[in-house]
Design an enzyme around this catalytic site. Structure first.
Site, mmCIF file in Angstrom:
data_model
loop_
_atom_site.group_PDB
_atom_site.id
_atom_site.type_symbol
_atom_site.label_atom_id
_atom_site.label_comp_id
_atom_site.label_asym_id
_atom_site.label_seq_id
_atom_site.Cartn_x
_atom_site.Cartn_y
_atom_site.Cartn_z
ATOM 1 N N PRO A 19 42.664 31.077 36.382
ATOM 2 C CA PRO A 19 41.285 30.576 36.393
ATOM 3 C C PRO A 19 40.628 30.896 37.730
ATOM 4 O O PRO A 19 41.262 30.756 38.780
ATOM 5 C CB PRO A 19 41.459 29.058 36.234
ATOM 6 C CG PRO A 19 42.842 28.771 36.712
ATOM 7 C CD PRO A 19 43.661 29.988 36.428
ATOM 8 N N MET A 20 39.393 31.347 37.693
ATOM 9 C CA MET A 20 38.648 31.598 38.938
ATOM 10 C C MET A 20 37.191 31.207 38.740
ATOM 11 O O MET A 20 36.442 31.890 38.026
ATOM 12 C CB MET A 20 38.738 33.071 39.341
ATOM 13 C CG MET A 20 40.063 33.446 39.991
ATOM 14 S SD MET A 20 40.027 35.114 40.660
ATOM 15 C CE MET A 20 40.233 36.108 39.194
ATOM 16 N N GLN A 73 40.233 25.048 31.517
ATOM 17 C CA GLN A 73 40.692 24.211 32.625
ATOM 18 C C GLN A 73 39.696 23.104 32.948
ATOM 19 O O GLN A 73 38.500 23.361 33.114
ATOM 20 C CB GLN A 73 40.931 25.044 33.890
ATOM 21 C CG GLN A 73 41.640 24.208 34.946
ATOM 22 C CD GLN A 73 41.769 24.887 36.285
ATOM 23 O OE1 GLN A 73 40.761 25.202 36.915
ATOM 24 N NE2 GLN A 73 42.989 25.111 36.731
ATOM 25 N N CYS A 103 42.816 22.954 43.328
ATOM 26 C CA CYS A 103 41.598 23.436 43.983
ATOM 27 C C CYS A 103 41.429 22.794 45.361
ATOM 28 O O CYS A 103 41.490 21.574 45.496
ATOM 29 C CB CYS A 103 40.381 23.147 43.104
ATOM 30 S SG CYS A 103 38.870 23.784 43.843
ATOM 31 N N LYS A 142 48.125 22.952 36.705
ATOM 32 C CA LYS A 142 48.207 24.004 37.738
ATOM 33 C C LYS A 142 48.209 23.341 39.106
ATOM 34 O O LYS A 142 47.271 22.624 39.450
ATOM 35 C CB LYS A 142 47.039 24.981 37.588
ATOM 36 C CG LYS A 142 47.103 26.149 38.575
ATOM 37 C CD LYS A 142 46.202 27.288 38.112
ATOM 38 C CE LYS A 142 46.126 28.422 39.110
ATOM 39 N NZ LYS A 142 45.275 28.128 40.254
ATOM 40 N N GLY A 204 50.309 33.737 42.860
ATOM 41 C CA GLY A 204 50.031 33.934 44.279
ATOM 42 C C GLY A 204 50.453 35.315 44.739
ATOM 43 O O GLY A 204 51.631 35.680 44.649
HETATM 44 C C1 LIG Z 1 37.119 32.897 43.663
HETATM 45 C C2 LIG Z 1 38.271 32.027 43.225
HETATM 46 C C3 LIG Z 1 38.049 30.992 42.352
HETATM 47 C C4 LIG Z 1 39.106 30.174 41.941
HETATM 48 N N1 LIG Z 1 38.872 29.190 41.039
HETATM 49 C C5 LIG Z 1 39.925 28.457 40.552
HETATM 50 C C6 LIG Z 1 39.720 27.501 39.513
HETATM 51 O O1 LIG Z 1 38.615 27.303 38.994
HETATM 52 N N2 LIG Z 1 40.813 26.794 39.102
HETATM 53 C C7 LIG Z 1 42.067 26.980 39.646
HETATM 54 O O2 LIG Z 1 43.024 26.334 39.235
HETATM 55 N N3 LIG Z 1 42.267 27.909 40.598
HETATM 56 C C8 LIG Z 1 41.239 28.645 41.047
HETATM 57 N N4 LIG Z 1 41.464 29.625 41.981
HETATM 58 C C9 LIG Z 1 42.839 29.886 42.430
HETATM 59 C C10 LIG Z 1 43.481 31.003 41.597
HETATM 60 O O3 LIG Z 1 43.593 30.636 40.239
HETATM 61 C C11 LIG Z 1 44.878 31.367 42.147
HETATM 62 O O4 LIG Z 1 45.680 30.233 42.054
HETATM 63 C C12 LIG Z 1 44.840 31.837 43.592
HETATM 64 O O5 LIG Z 1 43.767 32.705 43.853
HETATM 65 C C13 LIG Z 1 46.146 32.522 43.963
HETATM 66 O O6 LIG Z 1 46.354 33.682 43.184
HETATM 67 P P1 LIG Z 1 46.110 35.164 43.789
HETATM 68 O O7 LIG Z 1 46.909 35.246 45.055
HETATM 69 O O8 LIG Z 1 46.569 36.075 42.687
HETATM 70 O O9 LIG Z 1 44.647 35.280 44.076
HETATM 71 C C14 LIG Z 1 40.417 30.419 42.417
HETATM 72 C C15 LIG Z 1 40.633 31.482 43.297
HETATM 73 C C16 LIG Z 1 39.581 32.289 43.703
HETATM 74 C C17 LIG Z 1 39.856 33.428 44.642
#
Ligand SMILES: Cc1cc2nc3c(=O)[nH]c(=O)nc-3n(C[C@H](O)[C@H](O)[C@H](O)COP(=O)(O)O)c2cc1C
Length: 334
Positions: A19-20, A73, A103, A142, A204
Site C-alpha cells: 500500500p502507498m 487497507q 504508518c 501490516k 522493505g
Molecule cells: C509514498 C509512500 C506511501 C506509503 N503509504 C503507505 C500506506 O498507505 N500504508 C502502509 O501500510 N504503508 C505505506 N507505505 C509504506 C510501504 O507500504 C512500505 O512498507 C515501505 O515503503 C517499505 O517498502 P519499500 O522499501 O519497498 O519501499 C508507504 C510508503 C511510501 C513510500
C-alpha cells in the site's frame, strides 16, 4: 508457480504491491496487476472518514480488473470505528482487509493510529479482534520492526495480532523512527516468521528479482511485498515472478516499450480521475519512468509543465527521437 493461502484467499508466491498513500492509486495498482503483481493493496483509508460518509475516501477503493486478489487497507485507532468501517468496505469486494500499524506520518501516528499502535498492543489487539469479528474476509495486519531501536517488538506484537485474529502479518523491516532509511532488518522478519503460524509477508528494500529472492531466503517469509521499487517499473513484478519460477530474468523492456508503458499508466489515470488531476499527478509518475533514460534530466524537468495527455505523448515522442539520434532504442541496454 507455488501458491500460499491467507485464510480462504489463494495467492501466487511471487511479489505483492505494498500500500502507498498518494502513489498506489487505481491506475498504479492496475499497472502492477497487469505486469505480474501477486496481489495489490489500496492506499490507506481512514476508518473515521468512511464512517462519516466522506466521498473522497470512496474513490480510493476501486478494484483492478484482473483476477488477482485485492486488499483494502484501513487506518484508525478505535476498535468500534474500525469494525464499522470494515463492514462498509464489503460492497467494494475486497478479498482481504489490511490494518495499518506501520504508518509513521504525524497525521496518522500522532493520532494513535498506524505505527503508534505498536506502542499500545492492548488497543492494537482489540482493533484486530473487532475487525476480524466484523467481516467474513481474512484480516491482515501490516507492522514495522518496532517504534525505535529501543522498543523493537515485531515478533511478540505479531504473535498477539495472530492470537487476535490476523490471518497474515506483513512486516516492514524498519522502525518507525527510521521512516524509509536503510538498513532493512531481515533478521527481525525471520524472527516474526518463527513466532507466528500465519503467513508472513516480508517488506522493505526490494527493488529487483535478486533482492526479492534474498528476502525469501534470509527470512523464510511466505511472500514479499514491494513499494518504492515499483516506481516507474511495474514490470519489476514479472521480473521477480519469472526469476523465482525459472531462475531467468526476462529482458528489460526497451526504451520504446517503457515509454508505451508510461503512456498506458497515465491513460488509465486520466480515465479514472479526469485529465486535470491525472496530469498534475503524472508530472511525478512520468519522472519515475524517465529516470535513467538518455537526456533524462532535461526531460524530467519538462514533466513539471505537463498539463494534458497530449503533452505527455509529445514528450514521449521527443524522448524517443532524442534516443534515436544517439542510440538504437531497441537495444534494451540503453
Ligand atoms: C509514498 C509512500 C506511501 C506509503 N503509504 C503507505 C500506506 O498507505 N500504508 C502502509 O501500510 N504503508 C505505506 N507505505 C509504506 C510501504 O507500504 C512500505 O512498507 C515501505 O515503503 C517499505 O517498502 P519499500 O522499501 O519497498 O519501499 C508507504 C510508503 C511510501 C513510500
Amino acid at each position: 508457480m507455488k501458491q500460499i493461502s491467507i485464510g480462504t484467499v489463494t495467492i501466487e508466491q511471487s511479489a505483492a504491491l505494498a500500500p502507498m498513500a498518494s502513489v498506489a492509486d487505481y491506475a498504479y495498482r492496475e499497472m502492477c496487476a497487469r505486469y505480474g503483481a501477486a496481489y495489490t493493496v489500496s492506499e490507506m483509508v481512514s476508518a473515521k472518514a468512511l464512517c462519516y460518509g466522506d466521498k473522497k475516501s470512496l474513490t480510493l477503493l476501486r478494484r483492478c480488473s484482473g483476477k488477482i486478489p485485492f486488499s483494502i487497507q484501513l487506518f484508525g485507532d478505535e476498535p468500534a470505528f474500525m469494525a464499522k468501517a470494515a463492514k462498509l468496505l464489503l460492497p467494494y469486494a475486497p478479498d482481504m482487509i489490511d490494518i495499518n500499524m506501520g504508518c509513521p506520518v504525524p497525521k496518522v501516528a500522532g493520532n494513535g493510529s498506524g505505527s503508534a499502535l505498536m506502542r499500545d498492543s492492548t488497543k492494537a489487539a482489540a482493533i484486530t479482534a473487532a475487525v476480524a469479528e466484523a467481516v467474513p474476509v481474512p484480516v491482515t495486519v501490516k507492522i514495522r520492526k518496532g517504534w525505535d531501536e529501543n522498543s523493537v517488538n515485531a515478533p511478540s506484537f505479531a504473535r498477539l495480532m495472530e492470537q487476535s485474529g490476523a490471518a497474515a502479518i506483513a512486516v516492514h523491516g524498519r522502525t518507525k523512527q527510521q521512516m524509509y532509511r536503510p538498513p532493512v532488518d531481515r533478521k527481525i522478519i525471520r524472527e516474526v516468521k518463527e513466532n507466528v503460524s500465519v503467513p508472513v509477508i516480508g517488506n522493505g528494500g526490494i527493488t529487483d528479482a535478486y533482492s526479492a529472492q534474498e528476502m525469501y531466503r534470509e527470512t523464510g517469509c511466505d511472500l514479499v511485498m514491494v513499494a518504492q521499487g515499483s516506481y516507474g517499473r511495474p514490470w519489476v513484478f514479472s521480473e521477480i515472478r519469472s526469476y523465482l519460477k525459472s531462475g531467468v530474468i526476462p529482458a528489460q523492456p526497451t526504451l520504446r516499450e517503457k515509454l508505451d508503458i508510461m503512456l498506458e499508466h497515465v491513460s488509465l489515470a486520466v480515465a479514472d480521475k479526469g485529465e486535470h488531476t491525472a496530469m498534475m499527478e503524472a508530472r511525478r509518475v512520468a519522472g519515475w519512468y524517465l529516470k535513467g533514460m538518455p537526456g533524462a534530466a532535461q526531460f524530467r524537468y519538462l514533466c513539471s509543465s505537463l498539463t494534458s495527455y497530449d503533452d505527455l505523448k509529445q514528450l514521449a515522442a521527443q524522448v524517443k527521437a532524442h534516443a534515436e539520434t544517439e542510440y538504437d532504442v531497441g537495444d534494451t541496454t540503453k
